[in-house]
Write an enzyme that holds these catalytic residues in place. Structure first.
Site, PDB file in Angstrom:
ATOM      1  N   GLU A 141      -9.341  11.410   7.908  1.00 23.35           N
ATOM      2  CA  GLU A 141      -8.877  11.126   6.561  1.00 23.35           C
ATOM      3  C   GLU A 141      -9.920  11.986   5.487  1.00 23.35           C
ATOM      4  OE1 GLU A 141      -7.681   7.534   4.402  1.00 23.35           O
ATOM      5  OE2 GLU A 141      -9.308   8.138   3.149  1.00 23.35           O
ATOM      6  N   ARG A 193       2.681   2.792  -1.780  1.00 25.38           N
ATOM      7  CA  ARG A 193       2.818   2.299  -3.298  1.00 25.38           C
ATOM      8  C   ARG A 193       1.777   2.693  -4.117  1.00 25.38           C
ATOM      9  NH1 ARG A 193       1.688  -3.644  -5.284  1.00 25.38           N
ATOM     10  NH2 ARG A 193      -0.244  -2.713  -5.262  1.00 25.38           N
ATOM     11  N   LYS A 210     -17.739  13.660   4.668  1.00 25.21           N
ATOM     12  CA  LYS A 210     -18.783  14.151   5.544  1.00 25.21           C
ATOM     13  C   LYS A 210     -18.702  14.093   7.125  1.00 25.21           C
ATOM     14  CE  LYS A 210     -21.865  12.426   1.779  1.00 25.21           C
ATOM     15  NZ  LYS A 210     -21.228  11.832   0.959  1.00 25.21           N
ATOM     16  N   HIS A 239      -0.965  12.110   1.931  1.00 22.45           N
ATOM     17  CA  HIS A 239      -0.845  10.643   1.348  1.00 22.45           C
ATOM     18  C   HIS A 239       0.039  10.840   0.055  1.00 22.45           C
ATOM     19  CE1 HIS A 239      -4.851   8.562   3.234  1.00 22.45           C
ATOM     20  NE2 HIS A 239      -4.371   9.546   3.987  1.00 22.45           N
TER      21      HIS A 239
HETATM   22  P1  FAD Z   1       3.272  -1.979  -0.242  1.00 25.33           P
HETATM   23  O1  FAD Z   1       3.365  -1.867   1.051  1.00 25.33           O
HETATM   24  O2  FAD Z   1       4.258  -1.784  -1.411  1.00 25.33           O
HETATM   25  O3  FAD Z   1       2.507  -3.411  -0.585  1.00 25.33           O
HETATM   26  C1  FAD Z   1       1.861  -3.739  -1.610  1.00 25.33           C
HETATM   27  C2  FAD Z   1       1.997  -5.266  -2.047  1.00 25.33           C
HETATM   28  O4  FAD Z   1       3.312  -5.562  -2.388  1.00 25.33           O
HETATM   29  C3  FAD Z   1       1.563  -6.018  -0.621  1.00 25.33           C
HETATM   30  O5  FAD Z   1       0.900  -7.321  -1.272  1.00 25.33           O
HETATM   31  C4  FAD Z   1       2.790  -6.479  -0.086  1.00 25.33           C
HETATM   32  O6  FAD Z   1       2.650  -7.691   0.765  1.00 25.33           O
HETATM   33  C5  FAD Z   1       3.707  -6.738  -1.179  1.00 25.33           C
HETATM   34  N1  FAD Z   1       5.131  -6.185  -0.985  1.00 25.33           N
HETATM   35  C6  FAD Z   1       5.574  -4.994  -0.307  1.00 25.33           C
HETATM   36  N2  FAD Z   1       6.744  -4.851  -0.393  1.00 25.33           N
HETATM   37  C7  FAD Z   1       7.203  -5.957  -1.200  1.00 25.33           C
HETATM   38  C8  FAD Z   1       8.620  -5.992  -1.493  1.00 25.33           C
HETATM   39  N3  FAD Z   1       9.779  -5.116  -1.252  1.00 25.33           N
HETATM   40  N4  FAD Z   1       8.655  -7.134  -2.182  1.00 25.33           N
HETATM   41  C9  FAD Z   1       7.630  -7.895  -2.610  1.00 25.33           C
HETATM   42  N5  FAD Z   1       6.332  -7.693  -2.296  1.00 25.33           N
HETATM   43  C10 FAD Z   1       6.162  -6.561  -1.543  1.00 25.33           C
HETATM   44  N6  FAD Z   1      -4.255   4.626  -2.388  1.00 25.33           N
HETATM   45  C11 FAD Z   1      -4.231   5.891  -3.317  1.00 25.33           C
HETATM   46  O7  FAD Z   1      -4.084   5.711  -4.406  1.00 25.33           O
HETATM   47  N7  FAD Z   1      -4.114   6.810  -2.457  1.00 25.33           N
HETATM   48  C12 FAD Z   1      -4.409   7.060  -1.125  1.00 25.33           C
HETATM   49  O8  FAD Z   1      -4.462   8.168  -0.635  1.00 25.33           O
HETATM   50  C13 FAD Z   1      -4.384   5.993  -0.357  1.00 25.33           C
HETATM   51  N8  FAD Z   1      -4.416   6.098   0.876  1.00 25.33           N
HETATM   52  C14 FAD Z   1      -4.411   4.692   1.616  1.00 25.33           C
HETATM   53  C15 FAD Z   1      -4.495   4.984   3.096  1.00 25.33           C
HETATM   54  C16 FAD Z   1      -4.452   3.851   4.020  1.00 25.33           C
HETATM   55  C17 FAD Z   1      -4.407   3.829   5.318  1.00 25.33           C
HETATM   56  C18 FAD Z   1      -4.411   2.364   3.243  1.00 25.33           C
HETATM   57  C19 FAD Z   1      -4.397   1.311   4.177  1.00 25.33           C
HETATM   58  C20 FAD Z   1      -4.380   2.446   1.920  1.00 25.33           C
HETATM   59  C21 FAD Z   1      -4.302   3.623   1.220  1.00 25.33           C
HETATM   60  N9  FAD Z   1      -4.224   3.530  -0.161  1.00 25.33           N
HETATM   61  C22 FAD Z   1      -4.308   4.634  -1.056  1.00 25.33           C
HETATM   62  C23 FAD Z   1      -4.485   2.216  -1.044  1.00 25.33           C
HETATM   63  C24 FAD Z   1      -2.885   1.718  -1.150  1.00 25.33           C
HETATM   64  O9  FAD Z   1      -2.382   2.360  -2.320  1.00 25.33           O
HETATM   65  C25 FAD Z   1      -3.023   0.311  -1.926  1.00 25.33           C
HETATM   66  O10 FAD Z   1      -3.600  -0.698  -0.930  1.00 25.33           O
HETATM   67  C26 FAD Z   1      -2.010  -0.340  -2.541  1.00 25.33           C
HETATM   68  O11 FAD Z   1      -2.297  -1.558  -3.441  1.00 25.33           O
HETATM   69  C27 FAD Z   1      -0.629  -0.873  -1.734  1.00 25.33           C
HETATM   70  O12 FAD Z   1       0.081   0.147  -1.237  1.00 25.33           O
HETATM   71  P2  FAD Z   1       1.073  -0.085  -0.081  1.00 25.33           P
HETATM   72  O13 FAD Z   1       1.571   1.285   0.389  1.00 25.33           O
HETATM   73  O14 FAD Z   1       0.393  -0.812   1.053  1.00 25.33           O
HETATM   74  O15 FAD Z   1       2.094  -1.133  -1.010  1.00 25.33           O
END
Ligand code: FAD
Length: 278
Positions: A17, A103, A265, A73
């Site tokens: 990444e 999200r 890095k 992403h």
């Molecule tokens: P979701 O899967 O939507 O989950 C978010 C929260 O909502 C969780 O607590 C989940 O349990 C809950 N939830 C999910 N679906 C529902 C539903 N239908 N109803 C009720 N509750 C629900 N952020 C960035 O801004 N840019 C990036 O490039 C980036 N890259 C990332 C890469 C990786 C590998 C990871 C692990 C995280 C990354 N993030 C990035 C961070 C990520 O955007 C955050 O962790 C964000 O808060 C949640 O995103 P998610 O896609 O997991 O959300």
């Protein structure tokens, strides 16, 4: 190559990444060149971490033109259906095959209300219905910071998988036990897609503190002590040794993929990969 083809091997797949740099991308492209010798299956490019979007699209093209498969992403919480439609079309036009559908973090503005896409599963469904892209999603071995409990976390992960996700990329973790327990819980929920381990080599105390302030990540005693004891190159060396041990432990248990958070890095990731080849 799409995610399901990439992970259809018995070997542990390596990927990296990177994030779009705030300034010109030459340094990043140099780092990527150094890492290319490890033949990563792909590189993922984070969304929203500095740089404007046009720059990101340009960078995606540059990486692709250098012969490396790249997975952008993509976050949805502050976006609209129209904008997302445009962007995902743009990805396909660039020849991108895979996307990490997220999200994104909720903006701190207390009056913020999401509109078209409030959760990542909404985005996954939309991408699946409107493109041929293969879709990665985020997973949280120690639970997402907003989740009330681990069970709910897996139920929400399942929504993303049912909507069409092809692979799960985990948040970084410093104790493999969390990852193994997570994979067991994922499989118990009937989820069969690959779960890829997120590895972040420790570079500085500041970097570790930043990560643990944003996410549920436990810091084991050994790492806490090292953060007190070592600085600069000594901490870098410790970080390499620590992540090497983590990777060896994961490979022993046949992890399908190691996804390195390189922090732009190449030094530590390069050393870790050399170590695990030995
Ligand atoms: P979701 O899967 O939507 O989950 C978010 C929260 O909502 C969780 O607590 C989940 O349990 C809950 N939830 C999910 N679906 C529902 C539903 N239908 N109803 C009720 N509750 C629900 N952020 C960035 O801004 N840019 C990036 O490039 C980036 N890259 C990332 C890469 C990786 C590998 C990871 C692990 C995280 C990354 N993030 C990035 C961070 C990520 O955007 C955050 O962790 C964000 O808060 C949640 O995103 P998610 O896609 O997991 O959300």
């Amino acid at each position: 190559m799409k995610l399901n083809e990439i992970y259809s091997t018995d070997k542990t797949v390596v990927s990296f990444e990177v994030f779009p740099p705030k300034s010109e991308p030459e340094n990043l492209l140099k780092e990527i060149k150094l890492l290319a010798k490890h033949k990563p299956a792909f590189l993922s490019l984070t969304y929203g971490a500095g740089g404007n979007e046009n720059k990101s699209f340009k960078l995606l093209k540059n990486i692709k033109d250098s012969g490396i498969n790249v997975m952008p992403h993509f976050t949805c919480i502050t976006s609209t259906k129209e904008k997302i439609s445009q962007d995902i079309k743009e990805f396909e036009l660039l020849g991108i095959k895979n996307i990490l559908a997220l999200r994104g973090d909720i903006p701190e503005d207390k009056t913020f209300i999401c509109h078209d896409f409030c959760h990542a599963n909404d985005l996954v469904k939309f991408i699946k219905g409107n493109t041929n892209l293969s879709i990665g999603v985020a997973g949280y071995p120690e639970g997402h910071i907003e989740s009330p409990d681990l069970k709910t976390d897996i139920e929400n992960l399942k929504r993303k998988v049912d909507a069409g996700a092809d692979a799960i990329f985990t948040q970084l973790f410093f104790e493999n036990a969390f990852f193994f327990d997570y994979v067991n819980r994922v499989r118990d929920a009937g989820i069969t897609i690959p779960v890829i381990a997120g590895i972040m080599p420790v570079i500085s105390e500041k970097q570790v503190n930043k990560m643990i302030s944003m996410a549920n990540i436990s810091v084991p005693k050994k790492l806490k002590e090292a953060l007190k004891k070592y600085q600069d190159n000594a901490l870098l060396d410790f970080g390499i040794e620590f992540a090497t041990e983590q990777c060896i432990g994961l490979i022993k248990e046949n992890v399908q993929g190691l996804h390195f958070y390189t922090l732009n890095k190449s030094y530590s990731t390069d050393k870790i990969l050399n170590n695990i080849k030995e």
